[in-house]
Design an enzyme around this catalytic site. Structure first.
Site, PDB file in Angstrom:
ATOM      1  N   ARG A 264      43.110  50.042  34.449  1.00  0.00           N
ATOM      2  CA  ARG A 264      42.133  49.460  33.558  1.00  0.00           C
ATOM      3  C   ARG A 264      42.979  48.632  32.326  1.00  0.00           C
ATOM      4  O   ARG A 264      43.615  49.340  31.595  1.00  0.00           O
ATOM      5  CB  ARG A 264      41.214  50.453  32.972  1.00  0.00           C
ATOM      6  CG  ARG A 264      39.983  49.845  32.355  1.00  0.00           C
ATOM      7  CD  ARG A 264      39.004  50.945  32.013  1.00  0.00           C
ATOM      8  NE  ARG A 264      38.460  51.759  32.982  1.00  0.00           N
ATOM      9  CZ  ARG A 264      38.678  53.209  33.278  1.00  0.00           C
ATOM     10  NH1 ARG A 264      39.352  53.966  32.276  1.00  0.00           N
ATOM     11  NH2 ARG A 264      38.126  53.704  34.076  1.00  0.00           N
TER      12      ARG A 264
ATOM     13  N   GLN B  88      40.465  44.976  35.348  1.00  0.00           N
ATOM     14  CA  GLN B  88      41.553  45.913  35.955  1.00  0.00           C
ATOM     15  C   GLN B  88      42.268  45.219  37.063  1.00  0.00           C
ATOM     16  O   GLN B  88      42.138  44.056  37.486  1.00  0.00           O
ATOM     17  CB  GLN B  88      40.690  46.841  36.810  1.00  0.00           C
ATOM     18  CG  GLN B  88      39.611  46.552  37.819  1.00  0.00           C
ATOM     19  CD  GLN B  88      38.520  47.415  38.181  1.00  0.00           C
ATOM     20  OE1 GLN B  88      38.601  47.896  39.289  1.00  0.00           O
ATOM     21  NE2 GLN B  88      37.867  47.973  37.253  1.00  0.00           N
TER      22      GLN B  88
ATOM     23  N   GLU C 232      41.202  44.660  48.430  1.00  0.00           N
ATOM     24  CA  GLU C 232      39.744  44.890  48.792  1.00  0.00           C
ATOM     25  C   GLU C 232      39.074  43.467  49.235  1.00  0.00           C
ATOM     26  O   GLU C 232      39.369  42.467  48.766  1.00  0.00           O
ATOM     27  CB  GLU C 232      39.051  45.678  47.462  1.00  0.00           C
ATOM     28  CG  GLU C 232      39.129  44.966  46.344  1.00  0.00           C
ATOM     29  CD  GLU C 232      38.820  45.554  45.112  1.00  0.00           C
ATOM     30  OE1 GLU C 232      38.397  46.702  45.138  1.00  0.00           O
ATOM     31  OE2 GLU C 232      39.211  45.120  43.992  1.00  0.00           O
TER      32      GLU C 232
ATOM     33  N   HIS D 173      40.938  41.311  37.701  1.00  0.00           N
ATOM     34  CA  HIS D 173      39.798  41.225  38.365  1.00  0.00           C
ATOM     35  C   HIS D 173      38.551  42.047  37.781  1.00  0.00           C
ATOM     36  O   HIS D 173      38.749  42.983  37.162  1.00  0.00           O
ATOM     37  CB  HIS D 173      39.457  41.105  39.820  1.00  0.00           C
ATOM     38  CG  HIS D 173      39.634  42.588  40.284  1.00  0.00           C
ATOM     39  ND1 HIS D 173      41.113  43.012  40.711  1.00  0.00           N
ATOM     40  CD2 HIS D 173      38.763  43.545  40.525  1.00  0.00           C
ATOM     41  CE1 HIS D 173      40.812  44.413  41.078  1.00  0.00           C
ATOM     42  NE2 HIS D 173      39.594  44.899  40.893  1.00  0.00           N
TER      43      HIS D 173
ATOM     44  N   HIS E 105      44.799  46.420  40.698  1.00  0.00           N
ATOM     45  CA  HIS E 105      45.212  47.528  41.763  1.00  0.00           C
ATOM     46  C   HIS E 105      46.713  47.231  42.084  1.00  0.00           C
ATOM     47  O   HIS E 105      47.128  46.147  42.283  1.00  0.00           O
ATOM     48  CB  HIS E 105      44.367  47.397  42.925  1.00  0.00           C
ATOM     49  CG  HIS E 105      42.882  47.603  42.708  1.00  0.00           C
ATOM     50  ND1 HIS E 105      42.416  48.565  41.703  1.00  0.00           N
ATOM     51  CD2 HIS E 105      41.946  46.863  42.839  1.00  0.00           C
ATOM     52  CE1 HIS E 105      41.070  48.517  41.631  1.00  0.00           C
ATOM     53  NE2 HIS E 105      40.732  47.384  42.186  1.00  0.00           N
TER      54      HIS E 105
END
Length: 336
Positions: A201, A103, A123, A181, A105
């Site tokens: 995804r 996936q 993150e 990642h 982001h």
């Protein structure tokens, strides 16, 4: 502890659970979450995100969502964040019994423009445990074009172009938005991220959900936001434990969204370990091993104790009362 200034009182949080199909039961077994989900893939420990609100456990605000508490007391966020009236970060435990999907982001800029003003998602992962052979996906092994990347997906050849990185307990990984990642099977992770649930995804091993349907992919959006440059394998940076009476501390990660330190408390020799807040930002203490107590005094110098166990999450408002830590426990100290 001596006469204390007035201030807000810290409180424990109870998480929201997520039953994603790749999860296991370690969050119940190892951290006593007592959430009736099987699998239990994630617990959102500190969250004001509408997709998974954490709630207060005990004290004046018992049973209220953290979002409602912050709405009533935005000053708990501190001077830097009071105007937001929400927590700008989200803290999770993640149990990957199986591989997570590959996936990506989006950045803040892309999310704001294309996802109704939402935040993007950068993150950090702190590996709490990892089975033998556990690994993660971190970007691509080599540069490619959007056309080449799409052909890898359509021809079922994406996996051979991904960069796989072995992981072990105590590793730290910083995942900037746009980085392709995936967390691999056998990893138990604490994640600190922007307060966002935007995930595009790319590949999901042709798995089906509990209704027998393939999970949705988001290829078009992923192509717009993914970094398609080959990335160097992430190396573990040199970290330095700084020791004081009864406590050791080390910086794990610092970026414009959050700062994360690991703190190891051991007061077996009765040292006083104090934890100070400030007026600029709230703090969150995420206990991942051991147990202990947090003590504070009220205006009448009466002592109050909060028991802390492995898996607990403590919210410390800005300008909190001075805290005294006792016991033998390890936690992540998260602040913005």
């Amino acid at each position: 502890m001596g006469k204390e200034r007035s201030g807000a009182i810290p409180f424990l949080l109870k998480p929201a659970g997520k039953d994603y199909l790749w999860g296991g039961q370690r969050l119940n077994d190892d951290f006593s979450k007592k959430i009736n989900m099987d699998p239990l893939a994630e617990t959102w420990e500190c969250s004001t995100h509408p997709d998974g609100l954490s709630t207060v456990s005990g004290g004046e605000f018992d049973g209220k969502t953290l979002k409602d508490v912050i709405s009533m007391h935005p000053e708990f966020l501190g001077q830097h964040y009071e105007a937001l009236k929400e927590i700008p970060i989200l803290i999770k435990f993640i149990d990957a019994r199986s591989d997570l999907s590959v996936q990506v982001h989006p950045s803040d800029e892309y999310a704001f423009e294309h996802e109704n003003g939402q935040r993007g998602k950068t993150e950090m992962w702190y590996v709490l445990d990892a089975s033998a052979g556990a690994r993660l996906v971190y970007g691509l092994r080599h540069d490619c074009t959007k056309e080449e990347f799409l052909s890898y997906i359509n021809e079922g050849k994406l996996e051979r172009h991904l960069q796989y990185v072995p992981i072990k307990k105590n590793d730290v990984f910083y995942i900037e938005s746009g980085t392709i990642h995936a967390i691999g099977a056998g990893a138990l992770v604490a994640e600190i991220q922007e307060s966002s649930n935007l995930t595009y995804r790319i590949y999901d091993y042709n798995r089906v959900d509990k209704n027998g349907k393939l999970r949705e992919l988001h290829i078009d959006k992923a192509l717009e936001v993914s970094n398609l440059k080959g990335l160097q394998e992430p190396r573990q940076k040199l970290r330095v434990l700084r020791y004081g009476p009864g406590v050791a501390r080390e910086l794990l990660s610092r970026c414009k969204y959050f700062e994360v330190n690991r703190m190891l408390v051991n007061t077996e020799r009765r040292q006083d370990v104090f934890y100070e807040s400030d007026e600029l930002s709230f703090k969150v203490l995420l206990c991942f091993d051991g147990c202990g107590t947090v003590c504070y005094e009220d205006e009448d110098e009466r002592r109050h104790y909060i028991d802390i166990y492995k898996g607990d999450c403590l919210f410390v408002p800005a300008n909190s009362r001075r805290l005294k830590l006792n016991g033998r426990f390890d936690f992540l100290d998260v602040r913005c």
